[in-house]
Design a protein around this motif. Sequence first.
Motif, PDB file in Angstrom:
ATOM      1  N   ALA A  97      58.431 -34.641  46.563  1.00 56.84           N
ATOM      2  CA  ALA A  97      57.582 -35.312  47.550  1.00 56.84           C
ATOM      3  C   ALA A  97      56.509 -36.191  46.906  1.00 56.84           C
ATOM      4  O   ALA A  97      55.822 -36.928  47.607  1.00 56.84           O
ATOM      5  N   PHE A  98      56.365 -36.120  45.602  1.00 56.79           N
ATOM      6  CA  PHE A  98      55.294 -36.834  44.907  1.00 56.79           C
ATOM      7  C   PHE A  98      55.333 -38.334  45.215  1.00 56.79           C
ATOM      8  O   PHE A  98      56.328 -39.001  44.978  1.00 56.79           O
ATOM      9  N   SER A 108      49.152 -39.744  53.109  1.00 58.31           N
ATOM     10  CA  SER A 108      49.706 -39.679  51.758  1.00 58.31           C
ATOM     11  C   SER A 108      48.805 -38.936  50.776  1.00 58.31           C
ATOM     12  O   SER A 108      49.223 -38.651  49.659  1.00 58.31           O
ATOM     13  N   TYR A 109      47.572 -38.607  51.179  1.00 57.01           N
ATOM     14  CA  TYR A 109      46.724 -37.776  50.311  1.00 57.01           C
ATOM     15  C   TYR A 109      47.398 -36.449  49.997  1.00 57.01           C
ATOM     16  O   TYR A 109      47.145 -35.856  48.952  1.00 57.01           O
ATOM     17  N   ALA A 110      48.252 -35.978  50.891  1.00 58.50           N
ATOM     18  CA  ALA A 110      48.891 -34.683  50.690  1.00 58.50           C
ATOM     19  C   ALA A 110      50.086 -34.745  49.740  1.00 58.50           C
ATOM     20  O   ALA A 110      50.683 -33.719  49.443  1.00 58.50           O
ATOM     21  N   VAL A 111      50.425 -35.937  49.262  1.00 59.62           N
ATOM     22  CA  VAL A 111      51.527 -36.066  48.303  1.00 59.62           C
ATOM     23  C   VAL A 111      51.121 -36.932  47.112  1.00 59.62           C
ATOM     24  O   VAL A 111      51.958 -37.560  46.474  1.00 59.62           O
ATOM     25  N   ASP A 112      49.829 -36.964  46.803  1.00 52.94           N
ATOM     26  CA  ASP A 112      49.343 -37.795  45.687  1.00 52.94           C
ATOM     27  C   ASP A 112      49.302 -37.042  44.360  1.00 52.94           C
ATOM     28  O   ASP A 112      48.917 -37.598  43.336  1.00 52.94           O
ATOM     29  N   THR A 158      49.867 -30.721  66.597  1.00 53.81           N
ATOM     30  CA  THR A 158      49.601 -31.614  65.480  1.00 53.81           C
ATOM     31  C   THR A 158      50.691 -31.456  64.441  1.00 53.81           C
ATOM     32  O   THR A 158      51.255 -30.366  64.285  1.00 53.81           O
ATOM     33  N   TRP A 159      51.026 -32.537  63.755  1.00 57.50           N
ATOM     34  CA  TRP A 159      52.066 -32.493  62.736  1.00 57.50           C
ATOM     35  C   TRP A 159      51.725 -33.427  61.581  1.00 57.50           C
ATOM     36  O   TRP A 159      50.938 -34.359  61.717  1.00 57.50           O
ATOM     37  N   TRP A 160      52.339 -33.146  60.442  1.00 63.70           N
ATOM     38  CA  TRP A 160      52.315 -33.996  59.253  1.00 63.70           C
ATOM     39  C   TRP A 160      53.734 -34.003  58.721  1.00 63.70           C
ATOM     40  O   TRP A 160      54.416 -32.975  58.739  1.00 63.70           O
ATOM     41  N   GLU A 161      54.198 -35.167  58.254  1.00 64.18           N
ATOM     42  CA  GLU A 161      55.583 -35.256  57.802  1.00 64.18           C
ATOM     43  C   GLU A 161      55.701 -36.159  56.581  1.00 64.18           C
ATOM     44  O   GLU A 161      55.038 -37.196  56.499  1.00 64.18           O
ATOM     45  N   VAL A 162      56.558 -35.777  55.640  1.00 62.04           N
ATOM     46  CA  VAL A 162      56.852 -36.604  54.473  1.00 62.04           C
ATOM     47  C   VAL A 162      58.329 -36.981  54.497  1.00 62.04           C
ATOM     48  O   VAL A 162      59.191 -36.156  54.812  1.00 62.04           O
ATOM     49  N   ASP A 209      44.605 -29.300  58.101  1.00 62.74           N
ATOM     50  CA  ASP A 209      44.169 -30.038  56.926  1.00 62.74           C
ATOM     51  C   ASP A 209      44.634 -29.290  55.692  1.00 62.74           C
ATOM     52  O   ASP A 209      44.666 -28.070  55.662  1.00 62.74           O
ATOM     53  N   PHE A 210      45.064 -30.031  54.717  1.00 64.13           N
ATOM     54  CA  PHE A 210      45.471 -29.469  53.436  1.00 64.13           C
ATOM     55  C   PHE A 210      45.380 -30.575  52.399  1.00 64.13           C
ATOM     56  O   PHE A 210      45.315 -31.760  52.736  1.00 64.13           O
ATOM     57  N   CYS A 211      45.345 -30.172  51.142  1.00 68.96           N
ATOM     58  CA  CYS A 211      45.111 -31.135  50.066  1.00 68.96           C
ATOM     59  C   CYS A 211      46.370 -31.585  49.351  1.00 68.96           C
ATOM     60  O   CYS A 211      46.390 -32.667  48.771  1.00 68.96           O
ATOM     61  N   GLU A 212      47.398 -30.787  49.386  1.00 72.94           N
ATOM     62  CA  GLU A 212      48.636 -31.185  48.709  1.00 72.94           C
ATOM     63  C   GLU A 212      49.804 -30.380  49.257  1.00 72.94           C
ATOM     64  O   GLU A 212      49.650 -29.226  49.641  1.00 72.94           O
ATOM     65  N   VAL A 213      50.974 -31.029  49.288  1.00 75.50           N
ATOM     66  CA  VAL A 213      52.223 -30.365  49.648  1.00 75.50           C
ATOM     67  C   VAL A 213      53.240 -30.696  48.561  1.00 75.50           C
ATOM     68  O   VAL A 213      53.514 -31.875  48.316  1.00 75.50           O
ATOM     69  N   PHE A 214      53.741 -29.674  47.907  1.00 75.67           N
ATOM     70  CA  PHE A 214      54.836 -29.842  46.956  1.00 75.67           C
ATOM     71  C   PHE A 214      56.121 -29.466  47.672  1.00 75.67           C
ATOM     72  O   PHE A 214      56.192 -28.409  48.311  1.00 75.67           O
ATOM     73  N   VAL A 215      57.130 -30.302  47.569  1.00 81.92           N
ATOM     74  CA  VAL A 215      58.460 -29.980  48.061  1.00 81.92           C
ATOM     75  C   VAL A 215      59.316 -29.782  46.814  1.00 81.92           C
ATOM     76  O   VAL A 215      59.671 -30.740  46.125  1.00 81.92           O
ATOM     77  N   MET A 216      59.587 -28.532  46.504  1.00 83.14           N
ATOM     78  CA  MET A 216      60.318 -28.197  45.283  1.00 83.14           C
ATOM     79  C   MET A 216      61.810 -28.253  45.569  1.00 83.14           C
ATOM     80  O   MET A 216      62.329 -27.497  46.391  1.00 83.14           O
ATOM     81  N   GLY A 217      62.478 -29.189  44.922  1.00 83.24           N
ATOM     82  CA  GLY A 217      63.903 -29.372  45.160  1.00 83.24           C
ATOM     83  C   GLY A 217      64.532 -30.160  44.042  1.00 83.24           C
ATOM     84  O   GLY A 217      63.919 -30.390  42.997  1.00 83.24           O
ATOM     85  N   ASN A 218      65.751 -30.592  44.267  1.00 80.14           N
ATOM     86  CA  ASN A 218      66.420 -31.462  43.315  1.00 80.14           C
ATOM     87  C   ASN A 218      67.521 -32.233  44.009  1.00 80.14           C
ATOM     88  O   ASN A 218      67.830 -31.988  45.178  1.00 80.14           O
ATOM     89  N   VAL A 219      68.087 -33.187  43.274  1.00 71.98           N
ATOM     90  CA  VAL A 219      69.125 -34.032  43.843  1.00 71.98           C
ATOM     91  C   VAL A 219      70.311 -33.177  44.236  1.00 71.98           C
ATOM     92  O   VAL A 219      70.529 -32.095  43.689  1.00 71.98           O
ATOM     93  N   LEU A 220      71.054 -33.671  45.180  1.00 76.32           N
ATOM     94  CA  LEU A 220      72.212 -32.927  45.662  1.00 76.32           C
ATOM     95  C   LEU A 220      73.300 -32.879  44.603  1.00 76.32           C
ATOM     96  O   LEU A 220      73.443 -33.807  43.808  1.00 76.32           O
ATOM     97  N   PRO A 221      74.081 -31.815  44.586  1.00 77.94           N
ATOM     98  CA  PRO A 221      75.190 -31.732  43.632  1.00 77.94           C
ATOM     99  C   PRO A 221      76.245 -32.783  43.953  1.00 77.94           C
ATOM    100  O   PRO A 221      76.281 -33.332  45.059  1.00 77.94           O
ATOM    101  N   VAL A 222      77.076 -33.041  42.982  1.00 77.64           N
ATOM    102  CA  VAL A 222      78.121 -34.048  43.151  1.00 77.64           C
ATOM    103  C   VAL A 222      79.040 -33.683  44.309  1.00 77.64           C
ATOM    104  O   VAL A 222      79.455 -34.541  45.075  1.00 77.64           O
TER     105      VAL A 222
END
Length: 195
Positions: free
Chosen positions: A30-31, A49-53, A71-75, A168-181
């Motif tokens: 999400a960075f 975008s402060y939550a993904v800086d 209320t919602w926030w979305e990346v 309110d929150f200061c950062e959201v990390f979405v921990m993942g990786n590219v899809l497999p082949v």
Amino acid sequence: MAGVRIYYFIIVYFFILQTKPVFAAFENVAFRKTADQSSYYPSWIQSASYAVDGDTTQSTCMFTNVNQPYTWWEVDLGKEYFIHQVVIYFRTNWKWRRNGIQVYTSVSPQQINTGQSCGEQITGNMDGSDIADVTSRTCDVIGRYVTLYTDTVNKGTCNLCDGGKAMDFCEVFVMGNVLPVCRNCPQPDIETQKC
């Protein structure tokens, strides 16, 4: 003797590889991605975008307006990823806004409380005092969008803490990786990312 040393080195190296934590294979996908939110708090810098800086300190945080029906926030991650976990770095001084947040993933923009739920709703005392400053939810799904949503009314312990439904929150990390082949894989192996 040299053969024994090489053999010993191979055994030790193999052991180190086998004990590597699984989460090390994931990165914050999400960075600096595009983010949006339902509303903005008046007189506050309006930037979802402060939550993904990448800043997990309290210096850049996102705020939604108070007293909203929901209320919602979305990346938007830009493409589909295997999403293992969502990590939220909350503000440390307005804890009451933590209670009732739900994390969702989807392959299309949702901005509401639909999509694939990531774990349990973040719940605790109405003032949020028992919810950790850094909280995570496990997803283990394929998605492009991650949405944080709440329609929970909360109240803090101070006169100014009543804001109904707000986040309110200061950062959201979405921990993942590219899809497999093998894209048609129902769920890739978490360690190897193979089908």
